[in-house]
Design an enzyme around this catalytic site. Structure first.
Site, PDB file in Angstrom:
ATOM      1  NE  ARG A   1     -21.604  -2.148   5.336  1.00  0.00           N
ATOM      2  CZ  ARG A   1     -20.509  -2.749   4.892  1.00  0.00           C
ATOM      3  NH1 ARG A   1     -19.321  -2.373   5.330  1.00  0.00           N
ATOM      4  NH2 ARG A   1     -20.587  -3.732   4.022  1.00  0.00           N
TER       5      ARG A   1
ATOM      6  CE  LYS B   1      -4.265   1.657   2.131  1.00  0.00           C
ATOM      7  NZ  LYS B   1      -5.292   1.425   3.166  1.00  0.00           N
TER       8      LYS B   1
ATOM      9  CD  GLU C   1     -18.819  -0.889   9.326  1.00  0.00           C
ATOM     10  OE1 GLU C   1     -17.828  -0.284   8.874  1.00  0.00           O
ATOM     11  OE2 GLU C   1     -19.292  -1.923   8.809  1.00  0.00           O
TER      12      GLU C   1
END
Length: 625
Positions: free
Chosen positions: A401, A289, A373
């Site tokens: 969510r 990344k 979540e």
């Protein structure tokens, strides 16, 4: 200036490019990504990490005939550059420009609007099954990060994908590409992250051993088919001894990898191998990344979603001053110093929610559950059941969510759970998938749920302290913004725990609002300003305080249907109030633009408040869209 990239007007143009030009193209793409995001802000580190992977995908698959589905899709910038959007790329995340996520209105190469993790495999599998039923031989490809594996929905999809063998289901052409960089936004956590690390270490040893065994067996003459069967058994034995069967294979997918995600020839070979699989295949790709920008490689969390920044120094260009998130984090730490029962939970957003400060101060009481979540809310509710004072910090868009968990696992159980709802209201350049416009409305449907929406730093501190003292579900919501204070010359007429009144005592017009819209209202002359600190349930005294005014205008940085303004208007009708009422709020989805532009577009800025929409007696005016 790029010389190759401007010539890539479609994936077909990329496939026509001489192979020796591909490394230079990758360099040019990274240069454009860094230069553009430094001016517009955006998701940089994740996009720098998938340059070669995106090239390989468009070289091996024929988009849009082959469907490329980007899980989350904030890593799709290279995909945009390779699908005819280079000329518009400077408008990335700008009002009227390219979205920071995939968008079907931009290109036929974008299948879905995707801004939440762990959804890509489900979407791609649905596409693949539909193609099978329609005798379409093209592929569906889901590209997801390993952070998506911390969310539960992806396992439901992988489990379903593995069932595609047998029962007449052969021929489902699904490829899942797992981009494994050890990160989501923060460092990945949990057992599956450790599992991937173990697989990565074991697989090279397995491949080396397999090659040695196969070379030795090839020198043994005369055994023919029996030898081939024996080789298969040895391969299986070696795999089980050195690596074990992967969980993906146990689910029924062909596993290929891990593959160096920056080695383009290897990537292409792995993807071509996956296309030959008779069942759904998973290609495990290892990437770095932030690849190509040393500062991003060293601190990928800081460069995941970054504001405008100086390329030379790497320093972000952001407004100065404390934010709501800063005040929340500092106050929570102070409260936790006083109360050892306070715990904090985040869903892979420790830095974004400010809970990295809590983690440093109280590491034993800090929990990062990954991009999960729903689990975060129920996990925090479980701690509350045991007597702890748990605080789950979740962005408003991601709290959507976890509605069932708020309703069923917290409110219905009567548990003292506090949820800090960050990024409430408009978020700007991230657009429709990330605006926090719905939480007030959907929480209004939850019994025994209190919602606070502070405007000032003091409001936020008081709301958090009150929430942690209550024995029911409490939400404290606040925007992504620098804190402000009321103008010093604005008279404060009344102050209480749940609402304040500012302005002129005898004003015949009342402006009712909450959160940061209060500061827009402060700029409107000749009005009484009713600032709601608590928006669910509404304080009856706050409603009574507005009744002497002949006109009441409610402004809400949230969805119109089911919001606080609609409930305020209903309360006026129930009281047979004879004046004029308007409600200005969001109706539908909001695009990506600056917060200032969105406030003006929806009639929620100071200028719009100074010239309000036409009112009807005891009615509700249409939202100005």
């Amino acid at each position: 200036m790029p010389t190759i990239l401007p010539t890539i007007t479609s994936p077909a143009a990329l496939r026509a490019l001489p192979p020796q030009d591909l490394p230079k193209l990758a360099e040019e793409i990274r240069e454009v990504l860094i230069e553009t995001v430094s001016r517009t802000g955006g998701h940089l580190a994740s996009n720098l990490g998938v340059v070669e992977l995106t090239l390989a995908l468009h070289l091996c698959f024929d988009s849009p005939r082959d469907a490329l589905v980007w899980d989350v899709s904030h890593q799709s910038y290279t995909h945009k550059l390779l699908t005819g959007r280079y000329g518009d790329f400077s408008s990335l995340r700008q009002s009227g420009g390219l979205s920071g996520f995939t968008s079907p209105t931009e290109s036929e190469h974008d299948l879905f609007i995707a801004g939440h993790a762990s959804t890509g495999v489900s979407s791609a599998l649905g596409l693949a099954e539909a193609k099978r039923l329609m005798d379409d031989q093209s592929f569906s490809v889901a590209i997801l990060g390993d952070g998506a594996l911390t969310g539960g929905m992806v396992y439901e999809a992988l489990n379903n994908a593995g069932r595609q063998r047998g029962a007449g289901r052969e021929g489902v052409k699904l490829v899942v590409v797992l981009n494994d960089n050890g990160m989501s936004i923060s460092r990945n956590v949990g057992g599956f992250s450790r599992y991937l690390a173990r697989v990565v270490r074991a697989r090279p040893a397995y491949r080396q051993a397999k090659r040695r065994v196969e070379r030795a067996l090839r020198h043994i003459p005369y055994f023919g088919n029996s030898l081939a069967v024996f080789v298969g058994g040895v391969k299986d034995l070696v795999k089980r001894v050195l690596a074990g069967t992967t969980v993906f294979e146990e689910l029924g997918l062909d596993y290929i990898g891990p593959v160096d995600g920056h080695d383009l020839p290897l990537l292409r070979a792995a993807l071509e191998s996956a296309k030959l699989s008779p069942r759904p295949a998973l290609v495990h790709v290892r990437t770095v990344k932030g690849r190509g920008l040393p500062a991003a490689e060293a601190a990928p969390e800081l460069y995941h979603g970054i504001a405008r920044f100086d390329i030379e120094s790497g320093e972000p260009i952001v407004p100065s001053g404390s934010t709501y998130t800063d005040v929340f984090a500092e106050e929570l730490c102070a409260l936790a110093d006083e109360n050892p029962e306070i715990c904090a939970v985040t869903a892979a957003m420790a830095m974004g929610t400010g809970l990295d400060l809590f983690a440093a101060a109280h590491p034993r009481r800090f929990f990062d559950v990954g991009i999960a979540e729903a689990h975060a809310v129920t996990f925090a509710a479980g701690m509350a059941k045991q007597g702890l004072r748990s605080v789950a910090a979740i962005y408003a868009t991601f709290l959507q969510r976890a509605f069932d968990q708020l309703l069923h696992d917290a409110a219905l159980q009567g548990l003292p759970l506090t949820v800090a709802v960050d990024r409430a209201g408009f978020v700007g350049a991230d657009g429709a998938t990330h605006h926090g416009l719905y939480d007030v409305a959907f929480c209004a449907a939850i019994p025994n749920c209190t919602v606070w929406s502070p405007a000032t730093a003091d409001d936020l501190r008081i709301a958090l302290r009150h929430a942690l003292a209550c024995k029911t579900l409490q939400l404290v919501r606040f925007p992504r913004d620098v804190l402000r204070e009321p103008p010093p010359g604005l008279p404060l007429l009344h102050s209480s725990e749940t609402f304040d009144i500012y302005g002129e005592t005898d004003a015949q017009r009342a402006i009712v609002t909450y959160g940061r819209l209060f500061f827009e209202a402060c700029q409107v002359p000749n009005a009484k300003i009713l600032k709601l600190k608590r928006v669910q349930p509404l304080d009856a005294q706050a409603i009574e305080a507005a009744l002497p005014c002949a006109r009441i205008d409610f402004y809400e940085e949230g969805i119109r249907t089911g919001g606080a303004g609609e409930r305020f208007g209903l309360a006026l009708l129930e009281r047979r109030w004879p004046g004029q009422f308007t409600l200005t709020a969001v109706d539908g989805f909001a695009r990506h633009a600056t917060v200032e532009a969105l406030l003006a577009e929806f009639g929620l800025d100071a200028k719009s408040m100074d010239t309000p929409p036409a009112a009807t007696p005891s009615g509700v005016a249409a939202s100005p869209l």
